[in-house]
Design an enzyme around this catalytic site. Structure first.
Site, PDB file in Angstrom:
ATOM      1  N   GLU A   1      14.914  -7.276   7.565  1.00 23.33           N
ATOM      2  CA  GLU A   1      15.564  -8.507   7.065  1.00 23.33           C
ATOM      3  C   GLU A   1      16.933  -8.184   6.467  1.00 23.33           C
ATOM      4  O   GLU A   1      17.902  -8.922   6.653  1.00 23.33           O
ATOM      5  CB  GLU A   1      14.649  -9.189   6.040  1.00 23.33           C
ATOM      6  CG  GLU A   1      13.385  -9.729   6.703  1.00 23.33           C
ATOM      7  CD  GLU A   1      12.396 -10.314   5.716  1.00 23.33           C
ATOM      8  OE1 GLU A   1      11.953  -9.572   4.803  1.00 23.33           O
ATOM      9  OE2 GLU A   1      12.063 -11.502   5.837  1.00 23.33           O
TER      10      GLU A   1
ATOM     11  N   GLU B   1       4.663  -7.854   8.142  1.00 24.59           N
ATOM     12  CA  GLU B   1       4.100  -8.523   6.961  1.00 24.59           C
ATOM     13  C   GLU B   1       2.736  -9.151   7.216  1.00 24.59           C
ATOM     14  O   GLU B   1       1.859  -9.156   6.354  1.00 24.59           O
ATOM     15  CB  GLU B   1       5.077  -9.601   6.456  1.00 24.59           C
ATOM     16  CG  GLU B   1       6.294  -9.060   5.711  1.00 24.59           C
ATOM     17  CD  GLU B   1       7.444  -8.650   6.609  1.00 24.59           C
ATOM     18  OE1 GLU B   1       7.229  -8.516   7.840  1.00 24.59           O
ATOM     19  OE2 GLU B   1       8.564  -8.459   6.120  1.00 24.59           O
TER      20      GLU B   1
HETATM   21  C1  3H9 Z   1       7.994  -7.075   2.976  1.00 23.76           C
HETATM   22  O1  3H9 Z   1       8.885  -6.412   3.391  1.00 23.76           O
HETATM   23  C2  3H9 Z   1       8.142  -8.452   2.414  1.00 23.76           C
HETATM   24  C3  3H9 Z   1       9.433  -9.079   2.738  1.00 23.76           C
HETATM   25  O2  3H9 Z   1       9.380  -9.697   4.004  1.00 23.76           O
HETATM   26  C4  3H9 Z   1       9.825 -10.164   1.766  1.00 23.76           C
HETATM   27  C5  3H9 Z   1      10.040  -9.768   0.367  1.00 23.76           C
HETATM   28  C6  3H9 Z   1      10.548 -10.866  -0.472  1.00 23.76           C
HETATM   29  N1  3H9 Z   1       6.120  -0.275  -0.075  1.00 23.76           N
HETATM   30  O3  3H9 Z   1       1.876   5.042   5.981  1.00 23.76           O
HETATM   31  P1  3H9 Z   1       2.315   6.334   5.385  1.00 23.76           P
HETATM   32  C7  3H9 Z   1       4.170   4.313   1.121  1.00 23.76           C
HETATM   33  S1  3H9 Z   1       6.413  -6.473   2.906  1.00 23.76           S
HETATM   34  C8  3H9 Z   1       5.647   0.706  -0.872  1.00 23.76           C
HETATM   35  O4  3H9 Z   1       1.265   7.317   5.046  1.00 23.76           O
HETATM   36  P2  3H9 Z   1       3.775   6.949   7.794  1.00 23.76           P
HETATM   37  C9  3H9 Z   1       2.692   4.514   1.383  1.00 23.76           C
HETATM   38  O5  3H9 Z   1       1.923   3.851   0.425  1.00 23.76           O
HETATM   39  C10 3H9 Z   1       6.526  -4.845   3.505  1.00 23.76           C
HETATM   40  N2  3H9 Z   1       5.132   1.868  -0.411  1.00 23.76           N
HETATM   41  O6  3H9 Z   1       3.452   7.059   6.255  1.00 23.76           O
HETATM   42  C11 3H9 Z   1       2.597   6.019   1.295  1.00 23.76           C
HETATM   43  O7  3H9 Z   1       2.616   6.348  -0.087  1.00 23.76           O
HETATM   44  P3  3H9 Z   1       1.861   7.618  -0.634  1.00 23.76           P
HETATM   45  C12 3H9 Z   1       6.589  -4.790   4.955  1.00 23.76           C
HETATM   46  C13 3H9 Z   1       5.111   2.026   0.907  1.00 23.76           C
HETATM   47  O8  3H9 Z   1       4.924   7.819   8.020  1.00 23.76           O
HETATM   48  C14 3H9 Z   1       3.899   6.499   1.909  1.00 23.76           C
HETATM   49  O9  3H9 Z   1       4.769   5.362   1.845  1.00 23.76           O
HETATM   50  N3  3H9 Z   1       6.459  -3.417   5.377  1.00 23.76           N
HETATM   51  C15 3H9 Z   1       5.581   1.056   1.795  1.00 23.76           C
HETATM   52  O10 3H9 Z   1       2.530   7.144   8.578  1.00 23.76           O
HETATM   53  C16 3H9 Z   1       3.783   6.957   3.324  1.00 23.76           C
HETATM   54  O11 3H9 Z   1       3.133   5.964   4.077  1.00 23.76           O
HETATM   55  C17 3H9 Z   1       5.302  -2.870   5.761  1.00 23.76           C
HETATM   56  O12 3H9 Z   1       4.302  -3.526   5.794  1.00 23.76           O
HETATM   57  C18 3H9 Z   1       6.117  -0.131   1.259  1.00 23.76           C
HETATM   58  N4  3H9 Z   1       6.600  -1.108   2.030  1.00 23.76           N
HETATM   59  O13 3H9 Z   1       4.179   5.421   8.048  1.00 23.76           O
HETATM   60  C19 3H9 Z   1       5.362  -1.426   6.143  1.00 23.76           C
HETATM   61  N5  3H9 Z   1       5.401   1.490   3.057  1.00 23.76           N
HETATM   62  O14 3H9 Z   1       2.489   8.797  -0.004  1.00 23.76           O
HETATM   63  C20 3H9 Z   1       4.110  -0.749   5.723  1.00 23.76           C
HETATM   64  C21 3H9 Z   1       4.850   2.719   2.951  1.00 23.76           C
HETATM   65  O15 3H9 Z   1       2.016   7.515  -2.111  1.00 23.76           O
HETATM   66  N6  3H9 Z   1       4.193   0.681   5.934  1.00 23.76           N
HETATM   67  N7  3H9 Z   1       4.675   3.045   1.666  1.00 23.76           N
HETATM   68  O16 3H9 Z   1       0.444   7.417  -0.192  1.00 23.76           O
HETATM   69  C22 3H9 Z   1       3.927   1.281   7.090  1.00 23.76           C
HETATM   70  O17 3H9 Z   1       3.613   0.652   8.085  1.00 23.76           O
HETATM   71  C23 3H9 Z   1       3.995   2.763   7.126  1.00 23.76           C
HETATM   72  O18 3H9 Z   1       3.841   3.227   5.803  1.00 23.76           O
HETATM   73  C24 3H9 Z   1       5.313   3.348   7.675  1.00 23.76           C
HETATM   74  C25 3H9 Z   1       5.322   4.879   7.462  1.00 23.76           C
HETATM   75  C26 3H9 Z   1       5.398   3.028   9.156  1.00 23.76           C
HETATM   76  C27 3H9 Z   1       6.503   2.753   6.930  1.00 23.76           C
END
Ligand code: 3H9
Length: 692
Positions: free
Chosen positions: A105, A125
């Site tokens: 975004e 999301e």
């Molecule tokens: C959003 O954006 C809302 C908006 O539209 C509007 C707002 C107003 N936040 O998965 P991994 C942490 S909603 C905080 O093992 P990978 C995760 O907890 C968001 N932490 O690694 C972990 O922490 P820890 C939309 C996050 O390489 C570490 O990163 N975004 C977030 O296999 C590693 O994660 C999503 O839904 C976050 N957003 O994969 C993306 N993302 O080491 C969700 C990750 O302490 N995330 N962490 O356990 C993913 O799909 C995967 O984490 C990603 C990396 C592909 C990014």
């Protein structure tokens, strides 16, 4: 610092630096705005590049901040995007590896976007039970067109950047150094005016009503209890039908509504729960691990075969050991058949089929497995049998091999004591069917080496399981809790319910299968054998005898075409059984119980809170490290409905005081002793706290 600011010639570079994935938390958002302010106030700066440090452009909004005041504190993501979009100097996003959610975004708010090949582009999301809340539903359709954008928003799935290279989303695909390309691009557009804004693009889609209605019908049918997917369509529709700012406001309303739903809380809980489960406080992430290049499995039964398939699927050669050629041949044939079925369904290529089948071999000789890096025992669940196997493994396995037991209830410390190397022994409890179910309970014995635990957690990821660590106790986390659930199911029959009512009530709550259908599937004789042992070992514990009476009738379940239900040949559908229902009613009469009408609500509360209460004991005893671990066990191994978040989160959402009060009511009924709140539950409820 969560974003760095540097000037490179006449281009300012703002680099998000908030590991691990540059989540757009409050501090990062503030730092972006600060950077923009500096760039706008510096006459020498003609253009701005925004990028991310480390392994992501940005993974999106910081999910940990949701439901906290920080999420809505200024500058919000909306404000950040406004500042960027309204900048009089061009802003270029330099995108690599991960660009998701709020990260995408933000990029859509930039005037230009340069991207590396292979970057994962997504608005995920919906997987967290929400929708893109910072303009994603309004801007993405403007650059990708309605259909492609809707698909991405409703599925949440990532698309590789090169597939989107020819759309208006990207201005340049940078094959070489991304920053070099982005800075060159910024220099090139430094004087371009007016600056292009995605919000100004018109969406041209004749007959969007028909398309959106069709999508809505399809998505509604697939979304089950989750509200977000349909709301995504509503928001995208606004991108077509409303003025941009009105669409943005509507999206915001829907986002605020969804973020507060229990379904979204449950999905976010599962997201963090899955990641937290792989962390053990006294086993740091840099703990050395052992290499697993080959595996062995003892026992070619259903469990052993399923476990072996996990190794083969992950490319690890595996040898299955059996005592008799006939059993070995049968086990290997079953595995082959499983793979053939997947091949026939088109879910496996011929090449992968050949590769996987080729990785599995059988043997009758312990000597042949001695060099395996890990051996998993999946033999009969009886301590004497385990003793023989582990004594033998101790003799034949090379030094440093991991000796794992797939026991579901037995004492792993005792099993370890049969060897001269208890530090190498661990429980790896797979769930049936082992090649399908996501859960792997990793049972840490008193003497299990930290490297063995770290290796097992890593192995769980490699074989695509959710590994949850449990301490040693009877039944570990999952089966110890399910026993309380099953006890309640039995008591409900004595008091007035019939199997069909109990199953239907809990299935309506969202469980994949009620306790009686489950019993018929797994085999009622298994529970019977466990209870017989319990009657001797724990004479104080009370059970309904109905399940024993059922087994005495020879009704073991689907395998005998008769269990709690009747079955017709070749048909797995359960039909309510008159003989069983008569037996249940007679049993109540024999006990002198006046049967009563039991509400579905009571059935659900008794089954679920029985899990919660035992879970609280398990947590307090340190058998589980955290409440979310217990929830992960139930979500991934026991069919607990994902949208409810697991027995511990569910209780939190209901409110622990309400849970305790309900339990006090049950405590006044029959078998009230089962309803004494666990001390931890009572304490948290009294203090107005929750498990998670
Ligand atoms: C959003 O954006 C809302 C908006 O539209 C509007 C707002 C107003 N936040 O998965 P991994 C942490 S909603 C905080 O093992 P990978 C995760 O907890 C968001 N932490 O690694 C972990 O922490 P820890 C939309 C996050 O390489 C570490 O990163 N975004 C977030 O296999 C590693 O994660 C999503 O839904 C976050 N957003 O994969 C993306 N993302 O080491 C969700 C990750 O302490 N995330 N962490 O356990 C993913 O799909 C995967 O984490 C990603 C990396 C592909 C990014």
């Amino acid at each position: 610092m969560t974003a760095e600011y540097k000037v490179n010639g006449s281009v300012a570079v703002i680099t998000l630096n908030n590991p691990p994935v540059n989540g757009l938390g409050h501090a990062t958002r503030s730092a972006i705005v600060d950077g923009m302010r500096k760039a706008l106030n510096d006459d020498a700066v003609k253009a701005v590049v925004i990028t991310g440090a480390g392994k992501a452009f940005s993974g999106g909004a910081d999910i940990k901040e949701f439901n906290s005041p920080k999420a809505s504190a200024e500058p919000t993501l909306h404000t950040v995007i406004n500042v960027v979009e309204n900048s009089e100097k061009p802003v270029v996003a330099a995108i690599h590896t991960v660009c998701m959610g709020g990260g995408l975004e933000l990029a859509l708010g930039c005037h230009y976007r340069v991207v590396s090949p292979g970057a994962q582009i997504a608005l995920p999301e919906v997987k967290l039970g929400i929708l893109p809340g910072a303009g994603g539903t309004q801007r993405l359709p403007r650059v990708l067109g309605l259909e492609m954008a809707l698909n991405m928003i409703v599925s949440g799935n990532p698309v590789p950047s090169e597939k989107l290279a020819k759309t208006k989303l990207f201005d340049q695909l940078a094959d070489g150094d991304l920053m070099e390309a982005a800075i060159a691009f910024a220099n090139k557009v430094a004087d371009a005016r007016p600056l292009p804004k995605v919000r100004d693009i018109k969406i041209d889609y004749p007959n969007h009503e028909g398309f959106l209605q069709f999508s809505r019908n399809t998505v509604r049918a697939m979304a089950g209890p989750f509200p977000a997917p349909v709301k995504c369509i509503d928001a995208v529709e606004a991108a077509v039908t409303k003025r941009f700012d009105d669409g943005l406001r509507y999206e915001r309303e829907l986002f605020t509504e969804l973020v507060q739903t229990p379904e979204s809380k449950a999905l976010r809980h599962a997201f963090f729960g899955e990641r937290a489960a792989s962390k053990v406080p006294d086993v740091p992430e840099d703990t050395p691990t052992r290499e697993i290049k080959s595996a062995a499995v003892i026992g070619a039964g259903t469990m052993g075969g399923g476990i072996a398939m996990n190794f083969a699927n992950a490319g690890i050669p595996v040898t299955i050991l059996e005592m008799k050629q006939e059993a070995l041949d049968k086990g290997l044939a079953t595995i082959r058949k499983n793979y053939e079925n997947t091949l026939k369904k088109g879910k496996l290529t011929q090449e992968k089929f050949d590769q996987r089948v080729g990785l599995i071999k059988g043997t009758l000789s312990y000597e042949e497995i001695g060099q395996a890096d890990i051996v998993v025992e999946a033999v009969f669940e009886e301590m004497g049998v385990k003793e023989q196997v582990f004594k033998k493994l101790d003799q034949v396995m090379k030094q440093g091999a991991i000796l794992a037991s797939n026991t579901s209830t037995l004492d792993v410390d005792k099993i370890a004591s049969f060897t001269s190397r208890p530090q190498d022994v661990i429980g790896l409890h797979f769930f049936s069917p082992a090649n399908v179910m996501k859960l792997l309970e990793i049972v840490r014995g008193e003497k299990t080496g930290k490297d063995v635990l770290a290796t097992s957690l890593k192995l769980a990821k490699k074989i695509k399981k959710t590994g949850v660590v449990s301490g040693v106790c009877d039944g570990f986390i999952g089966n110890r809790m399910i026993e309380q659930y099953s006890r309640q199911a039995g008591f409900l029959l004595e008091e007035g319910a019939l199997p069909e009512q109990v199953d239907k009530a809990i299935e309506k709550f969202g469980f994949a299968m009620g306790p009686f259908r489950m019993g018929d599937l797994a085999g009622n004789d298994i529970g019977w054998a466990i209870r017989k042992r319990r009657y001797i070992e724990k004479p104080d514990i009370t059970y309904s005898k109905t399940a024993d009476l059922l087994c005495e009738m020879g009704r073991y379940g689907q395998k005998t075409s008769a269990g709690w239900y009747d079955y017709k040949p070749g048909d797995r559908k359960p039909y309510p059984s008159q003989v069983v229902n008569d037996m249940i009613v007679k049993h109540s009469a024999d006990l002198g119980i006046q049967r009563r009408k039991i509400s579905d609500e009571e059935i659900v509360q008794r089954l679920v809170f029985a899990l919660t209460n035992e879970g609280a004991k398990i947590l307090e005893e340190g058998i589980a490290m955290r409440a979310s671990d217990i929830d992960m066990v139930y979500l991934t191994g026991y069919g607990f409905p994902l949208f409810r978040g697991g027995p511990m989160l569910y209780a939190d959402i209901v409110g622990l005081q309400n849970v305790v009060m309900t339990m006090e009511r049950f405590a006044r009924g029959r078998h009230g002793e089962a309803w004494k709140p666990a001390p931890l539950l009572a304490r948290l409820a009294a203090e107005g706290k929750s498990f998670n």
